[in-house]
Design a protein around this motif. Structure first.
Motif, PDB file in Angstrom:
ATOM      1  N   SER A  68      -2.119 -54.644  -4.229  1.00 29.06           N
ATOM      2  CA  SER A  68      -2.973 -54.783  -3.028  1.00 29.06           C
ATOM      3  C   SER A  68      -4.605 -55.252  -3.625  1.00 29.06           C
ATOM      4  CB  SER A  68      -3.192 -53.552  -2.233  1.00 29.06           C
ATOM      5  OG  SER A  68      -1.771 -53.236  -1.667  1.00 29.06           O
ATOM      6  N   ALA A  69      -4.860 -54.400  -4.634  1.00 28.97           N
ATOM      7  CA  ALA A  69      -6.200 -54.712  -5.150  1.00 28.97           C
ATOM      8  C   ALA A  69      -6.321 -56.036  -6.036  1.00 28.97           C
ATOM      9  CB  ALA A  69      -6.796 -53.794  -6.040  1.00 28.97           C
ATOM     10  N   LEU A  70      -5.252 -56.391  -6.524  1.00 25.34           N
ATOM     11  CA  LEU A  70      -4.988 -57.507  -7.334  1.00 25.34           C
ATOM     12  C   LEU A  70      -5.281 -59.066  -6.169  1.00 25.34           C
ATOM     13  CD1 LEU A  70      -4.641 -59.042 -10.311  1.00 25.34           C
ATOM     14  CD2 LEU A  70      -2.074 -59.162  -9.334  1.00 25.34           C
ATOM     15  N   TYR A  71      -4.607 -58.766  -5.065  1.00 22.61           N
ATOM     16  CA  TYR A  71      -4.513 -59.740  -4.116  1.00 22.61           C
ATOM     17  C   TYR A  71      -5.900 -59.837  -3.445  1.00 22.61           C
ATOM     18  CZ  TYR A  71       0.454 -60.492  -3.674  1.00 22.61           C
ATOM     19  OH  TYR A  71       1.896 -60.730  -3.771  1.00 22.61           O
ATOM     20  N   GLU A 107     -10.443 -51.882   3.098  1.00 18.47           N
ATOM     21  CA  GLU A 107     -11.657 -52.598   2.836  1.00 18.47           C
ATOM     22  C   GLU A 107     -11.652 -53.024   1.307  1.00 18.47           C
ATOM     23  OE1 GLU A 107     -15.957 -50.852   1.936  1.00 18.47           O
ATOM     24  OE2 GLU A 107     -14.938 -49.668   3.353  1.00 18.47           O
ATOM     25  N   LYS A 108     -11.398 -52.204   0.395  1.00 19.09           N
ATOM     26  CA  LYS A 108     -11.527 -52.377  -1.003  1.00 19.09           C
ATOM     27  C   LYS A 108      -9.978 -53.100  -1.572  1.00 19.09           C
ATOM     28  CE  LYS A 108     -15.023 -49.339  -2.191  1.00 19.09           C
ATOM     29  NZ  LYS A 108     -15.999 -50.188  -2.654  1.00 19.09           N
ATOM     30  N   SER A 109      -8.903 -53.414  -0.707  1.00 15.42           N
ATOM     31  CA  SER A 109      -7.972 -53.958  -1.263  1.00 15.42           C
ATOM     32  C   SER A 109      -7.148 -54.892  -0.247  1.00 15.42           C
ATOM     33  CB  SER A 109      -6.837 -52.794  -1.754  1.00 15.42           C
ATOM     34  OG  SER A 109      -5.960 -52.286  -0.739  1.00 15.42           O
ATOM     35  N   ASP A 110      -6.464 -55.522  -0.380  1.00 17.29           N
ATOM     36  CA  ASP A 110      -5.584 -56.393   0.541  1.00 17.29           C
ATOM     37  C   ASP A 110      -4.420 -55.711   0.969  1.00 17.29           C
ATOM     38  OD1 ASP A 110      -4.990 -58.417   2.239  1.00 17.29           O
ATOM     39  OD2 ASP A 110      -4.046 -59.632   0.704  1.00 17.29           O
ATOM     40  N   LEU A 111      -4.461 -54.394   1.228  1.00 13.08           N
ATOM     41  CA  LEU A 111      -3.198 -53.642   1.699  1.00 13.08           C
ATOM     42  C   LEU A 111      -2.643 -54.151   2.973  1.00 13.08           C
ATOM     43  CD1 LEU A 111      -1.574 -51.225   1.060  1.00 13.08           C
ATOM     44  CD2 LEU A 111      -2.707 -49.979   2.650  1.00 13.08           C
ATOM     45  N   GLU A 112      -3.496 -54.931   3.712  1.00  9.33           N
ATOM     46  CA  GLU A 112      -2.939 -55.387   5.067  1.00  9.33           C
ATOM     47  C   GLU A 112      -2.111 -56.633   4.617  1.00  9.33           C
ATOM     48  OE1 GLU A 112      -2.295 -54.531   8.016  1.00  9.33           O
ATOM     49  OE2 GLU A 112      -1.569 -56.554   8.538  1.00  9.33           O
ATOM     50  N   GLY A 113      -2.570 -57.153   3.663  1.00 10.22           N
ATOM     51  CA  GLY A 113      -1.652 -58.536   3.167  1.00 10.22           C
ATOM     52  C   GLY A 113      -0.552 -58.221   2.355  1.00 10.22           C
ATOM     53  N   TYR A 114      -0.431 -57.089   1.933  1.00  5.94           N
ATOM     54  CA  TYR A 114       0.656 -56.708   1.016  1.00  5.94           C
ATOM     55  C   TYR A 114       1.692 -56.126   2.224  1.00  5.94           C
ATOM     56  CZ  TYR A 114       3.613 -53.895  -2.136  1.00  5.94           C
ATOM     57  OH  TYR A 114       4.692 -53.409  -2.720  1.00  5.94           O
ATOM     58  N   ARG A 133       2.048 -57.072   5.378  1.00  6.20           N
ATOM     59  CA  ARG A 133       2.451 -58.183   6.127  1.00  6.20           C
ATOM     60  C   ARG A 133       3.626 -58.721   5.163  1.00  6.20           C
ATOM     61  NH1 ARG A 133      -1.969 -60.267   7.506  1.00  6.20           N
ATOM     62  NH2 ARG A 133      -1.984 -61.513   5.471  1.00  6.20           N
ATOM     63  N   GLU A 134       3.316 -59.053   3.928  1.00  5.27           N
ATOM     64  CA  GLU A 134       4.317 -59.927   2.810  1.00  5.27           C
ATOM     65  C   GLU A 134       5.341 -58.995   2.774  1.00  5.27           C
ATOM     66  OE1 GLU A 134       3.346 -61.690  -1.021  1.00  5.27           O
ATOM     67  OE2 GLU A 134       1.446 -62.397  -0.086  1.00  5.27           O
ATOM     68  N   PHE A 135       5.356 -57.684   2.684  1.00  5.37           N
ATOM     69  CA  PHE A 135       6.638 -56.810   2.645  1.00  5.37           C
ATOM     70  C   PHE A 135       7.559 -57.266   3.642  1.00  5.37           C
ATOM     71  CE2 PHE A 135       8.987 -52.878   3.765  1.00  5.37           C
ATOM     72  CZ  PHE A 135       9.563 -53.007   2.639  1.00  5.37           C
ATOM     73  N   PHE A 136       6.827 -57.032   4.962  1.00  3.72           N
ATOM     74  CA  PHE A 136       7.749 -57.259   6.387  1.00  3.72           C
ATOM     75  C   PHE A 136       8.225 -58.823   6.214  1.00  3.72           C
ATOM     76  CE2 PHE A 136       6.036 -53.533   7.567  1.00  3.72           C
ATOM     77  CZ  PHE A 136       7.151 -52.729   7.744  1.00  3.72           C
ATOM     78  N   GLN A 137       7.262 -59.689   5.804  1.00  3.69           N
ATOM     79  CA  GLN A 137       7.891 -61.212   5.666  1.00  3.69           C
ATOM     80  C   GLN A 137       9.289 -61.094   4.576  1.00  3.69           C
ATOM     81  OE1 GLN A 137       4.357 -63.223   4.746  1.00  3.69           O
ATOM     82  NE2 GLN A 137       3.772 -63.544   6.862  1.00  3.69           N
TER      83      GLN A 137
END
Ligand code: NAD
Length: 396
Positions: free
Chosen positions: A288-291, A358-365, A367-371
């Motif tokens: 998540s931080a890397l993304y 705010e400090k990581s893209d956990l929301e992106g993580y 979402r991708e998990f469900f995708q």
């Protein structure tokens, strides 16, 4: 039926056929938009239904015009249970491949078994002749040895001392400390037996013995190194020992295939959201931080972008394949760039439940998990009545 995600820990027990098909289509479209490659023509992908194996199969087929055989362990729908994501992905892949005039076949079963190896060899003999690329991308929690019958279980544990670091529950955003006790000698042995190179070696030996490889055949398997913060639990832990074994196998296979002009590599890939990586403690928070950092820098890649770059800039350049002195292909180069890692580590130091979105893209993580299971995908009507039973056109 109406198909919605159902999660148990870090797995999703349902999958959506149309969402999976959309995800595959997106990858196919990405590859079609890239320059074509002078690459392999008849390809075997072992572990072909999700993650890096699926992306490798798509690149081989759509950038290089290859015929492919995919071997994978997935389940068809049954009663009220949906099929697994890899089943739907493979069905969609085969439809796309047929439309583009490529041959593609599927073998569903345990790649570690003698039976599936024999079945695959028969299929190659009757449909493809000889293979010029073998991708080995199996990630499994278990393996039954085909000769001794012993069943091994792999674990993700440190060696020699307890490991603790931050981890996240990516469903709730709660950041806690994961504490993992060190592995026993037997756990190390079993993890090497599952995720090391023995099965890869067995596949290549069988293919060679049956004279089903071209003289210049290439084989590649995948590994991971990653940042300092995960070394104790990943690279220097049980799974790292298995990867050392995989890498040693590549050196051996490179000599074996090299005798006729062939080659064998391990490619070190980027950390990405896949069914396998979501099972590793600490790693989802790191990803998540890397993304966040890589998306901001504009050099973020998913499986398909990684695999297209592996084929076009490493394996099939038309010249030498660039490798490190230890023989490894590095396609994790952008992840490991100093500026990227420095920024990820800066974020890491502060990451907590209060600031994780705010400090990581956990929301992106998330979402991708469900995708991965065909959910949260644009263009799919999740309220519609959907038939979970989908045929794989060339299932053998
Ligand atoms: P994944 O879980 O998405 O895919 C695993 C594949 O293996 C699936 O097709 C599954 O059906 C197949 N499989 C599992 N058990 C099988 C069996 N017994 N017989 C036949 N097929 C079987 O995993 P992934 O993340 O794409 O991992 C693939 C490889 O890439 C692994 O070696 C992994 O260590 C490596 N890798 C992953 C990452 C990452 O971040 N995801 C990074 C670098 C390297």
């Amino acid at each position: 039926m109406n198909i919605q995600p159902k999660t148990r820990g870090f797995i999703c027990t349902t999958a959506h056929p149309e969402g999976c098909a959309q995800q595959v289509k997106r990858q196919v479209e990405y590859v079609k938009a890239q320059p074509a490659l002078e690459g392999p023509k008849n390809v075997l992908v072992i572990g072909a239904s999700t993650g890096y194996g699926l992306a490798s199969r798509i690149v081989a087929s759509f950038a290089s015009g290859a015929n492919t055989i995919g071997v994978y362990f997935d389940k068809a729908a049954e009663g009220s249970r949906t099929a697994s994501a890899g089943w739907y992905n493979s069905a969609a892949f085969e439809r796309e491949a047929a439309e583009a005039g490529r041959k593609s076949y599927s073998i569903v079963g345990d790649a570690f078994s003698d039976e599936i190896k024999a079945k695959t060899l028969d299929l190659i003999r009757t449909e493809l002749g000889k293979i010029d690329l073998i991708v080995y991308s199996v990630a499994s929690p278990r393996r039954t040895h085909p000769k001794t019958g012993e069943t091994f279980t792999s674990v993700i544990k440190p060696i020699g001392g307890t490991y603790s670091n931050k981890t996240v529950n990516f469903h709730t955003g709660e950041v806690t400390t994961a504490v993992i006790e060190p592995a026993t000698e037997d756990e190390i042995r079993q993890t090497i037996a599952v995720m090391g190179g023995e099965d890869w070696q067995m596949w290549i030996d069988e293919l060679q013995k049956a004279d089903l490889l071209t003289a210049d055949a290439t084989t590649v398997a995948y590994s991971y190194i990653g940042p300092e913060i995960t070394h104790a639990v990943y690279r220097e832990g049980t799974i790292g020992r298995a990867k050392n074994d995989l890498e040693a196998t590549a050196l051996r296979l490179n000599k074996q295939l090299g005798a006729t002009g062939g080659r064998a590599y391990v490619s070190v890939n980027k950390a990405l959201v896949t069914q396998s990586s979501s099972a590793i403690p600490v790693v989802p928070l790191y990803i998540s931080a890397l993304y966040k950092v890589m998306k901001e820098k504009g050099n973020h890649e998913g499986c398909i972008e990684q695999m297209y770059r592996l084929f076009s800039e490493r394996l099939y350049t038309g010249g030498e394949t660039p490798v490190e002195p230890d023989g490894l292909i590095r396609i994790d180069d952008w992840e490991m760039r100093e500026d990227v890692q420095a920024e990820v580590m800066q974020l890491w130091a502060d990451l907590a439940t209060e600031n994780v979105y705010e400090k990581s893209d956990l929301e992106g993580y998330r979402r991708e998990f469900f995708q991965l299971f065909g959910f949260e995908t644009e263009g799919v009507d999740y309220e519609a009545d959907t038939n979970p039973e989908v045929d794989i056109p060339n299932l053998r």
